[in-house]
Design an enzyme around this catalytic site. Structure first.
Site, mmCIF file in Angstrom:
data_model
loop_
_atom_site.group_PDB
_atom_site.id
_atom_site.type_symbol
_atom_site.label_atom_id
_atom_site.label_comp_id
_atom_site.label_asym_id
_atom_site.label_seq_id
_atom_site.Cartn_x
_atom_site.Cartn_y
_atom_site.Cartn_z
ATOM 1 N N LYS A 110 47.062 18.173 2.876
ATOM 2 C CA LYS A 110 47.047 19.637 2.944
ATOM 3 C C LYS A 110 47.404 20.283 1.613
ATOM 4 O O LYS A 110 46.901 21.355 1.291
ATOM 5 C CB LYS A 110 48.007 20.133 4.031
ATOM 6 C CG LYS A 110 47.477 19.956 5.436
ATOM 7 C CD LYS A 110 48.208 20.892 6.389
ATOM 8 C CE LYS A 110 47.699 20.715 7.815
ATOM 9 N NZ LYS A 110 48.509 21.473 8.782
ATOM 10 N N LYS A 114 37.996 23.444 13.019
ATOM 11 C CA LYS A 114 37.997 24.905 12.958
ATOM 12 C C LYS A 114 37.610 25.394 11.577
ATOM 13 O O LYS A 114 37.160 26.524 11.424
ATOM 14 C CB LYS A 114 39.373 25.438 13.333
ATOM 15 C CG LYS A 114 40.458 24.942 12.402
ATOM 16 C CD LYS A 114 41.789 25.595 12.642
ATOM 17 C CE LYS A 114 42.816 25.062 11.667
ATOM 18 N NZ LYS A 114 43.572 23.902 12.153
ATOM 19 N N LYS A 147 35.293 14.946 11.918
ATOM 20 C CA LYS A 147 35.866 15.534 13.133
ATOM 21 C C LYS A 147 35.406 16.968 13.343
ATOM 22 O O LYS A 147 35.250 17.714 12.371
ATOM 23 C CB LYS A 147 37.399 15.522 12.984
ATOM 24 C CG LYS A 147 38.126 14.727 14.057
ATOM 25 C CD LYS A 147 39.592 14.630 13.751
ATOM 26 C CE LYS A 147 40.405 15.518 14.670
ATOM 27 N NZ LYS A 147 41.857 15.270 14.573
#
Ligand code: TRP
Length: 332
Positions: A111, A197, A194
């Protein structure tokens, strides 16, 4: 009774992967355990959130919990910031966890990316807050996906070190709860990544708020290969897009991949996609509609969260009293 805690970040664009991978399992657990389901808004703000979006996404995730079948009277449904004990205990854990432990967290590395100097301190300490979420209630079981296993390991290390340092047996060593065959829902545009969002293409995911037309269109456009469907599961090897669509069908039908292939083996994708659209609309349509209905009543959603927050505080209060006493923090 064993106690479950799980958290989901209110970061928007709720999709089929969130439903099949997390929310649907929560619904199944509510009859067997005492459950606390938490919209982790304090975790969300470890990266920038527009305040209006955060409010909206918190309510939307709560609406999804309820629309999917979580009963707010049976479970505690709350947002994290309603109970200050999470942040309080996280501070104490900041003083228990070691820098070396956090330095090993792969999610932080992903991240934070290349510009680690510019990541928030909160993003770094994120796993300590997650441990506090769980241990403030002495939860024993935590349903999580593969990507959160390392954080759960850290939670166990923190509990163990706290118990050791103070010579107490205060915190339980939590167990991950991995439910059935993990449903990993992949992007409709690329079977090897995957469903997410943050994928720029909305066609890559089925959102929980998509209506029947959008669902049908996204499935029709989903990437496939030119072969018909195989009759057995090993025929899906090396065919990630086919495997994904069959996996989604099986999950929505509450069945096995092998059973789906018995029925559809030899079919062309055009035919299978029609069947997949039908089942997706039948299962997700009512959830999306109920979410829209609930979103039109924000005062009701807020009252569910406030009530959950009050019940949560009552559960964590005795644990916090024990923690303060153990650490030597005086309170009147
Ligand atoms: N970190 C989890 C995620 O991103 C969310 C989370 C926060 C959580 N606190 C938790 C999950 C406690 C389980 C238990 O998916």
């Amino acid at each position: 009774m064993d106690r479950i805690f799980s958290g989901v970040q209110p970061s928007g664009n709720l999709h089929l992967g969130n439903y099949l991978g997390a929310i649907r399992n929560f619904v199944r657990l509510q009859d067997q355990y005492e459950c606390i389901y938490c919209v982790v808004d304090l975790h969300a703000i470890t990266v920038w959130q527009n305040p209006e979006d955060l409010r909206h996404n918190t309510r939307e995730l709560t609406a999804a919990f309820i629309a999917a079948g979580l009963d707010p009277s049976k479970n505690v449904i709350m947002n994290q910031s309603q109970n200050p004990h999470h942040a309080e205990l996280a501070w104490i854990f900041n003083c228990v966890a070691r820098l070396g432990w956090l330095n090993r967290m792969t999610q932080f590395k992903e991240k934070a990316g290349k510009n680690r100097e510019n990541a928030s301190v909160g993003l770094y300490a994120y796993p300590n807050l997650m441990a506090a979420d769980i241990l403030a209630y002495k939860a024993t079981h935590v349903p999580v996906g593969e990507d959160q296993k390392q954080h759960l390991e850290l939670c166990r290390d923190i509990a163990q070190k706290f118990n050791n340092d103070f010579g107490v047996d205060l915190f339980p060593i939590v167990e991950p709860l991995i439910l059935g065959p993990a449903t990993r829902v992949m992007s409709l545009r690329d079977g090897s990544s995957k469903m997410s969002k943050s994928d720029p293409s909305d066609n890559s995911r089925i959102n929980l708020t998509d209506g029947p037309d959008a669902i049908a269109q996204k499935i029709r456009r989903a990437r496939t290969d030119p072969e018909p469907l195989p009759s057995e599961a090993d025929g899906l090897d090396g065919r990630p897009e086919a495997a994904n669509l069959v996996g989604i069908y099986a999950a929505l039908a509450d069945g096995q991949v092998a059973t789906v292939l018995q029925e559809f083996g030899g079919s062309l994708f055009s035919e299978f996609k029609n069947a997949l659209t039908d089942i997706a609309v039948a299962k997700l349509g009512p959830i999306g509609e109920e979410m829209q209905r609930l979103m039109a009543e924000p005062a009701y959603i807020d009252s569910v969260l406030a009530d959950g927050g009050a019940r949560a505080r009552a559960l964590s209060e005795p644990v916090m009293a024990e923690v303060f006493d153990t650490v030597g923090l005086v309170r009147g």
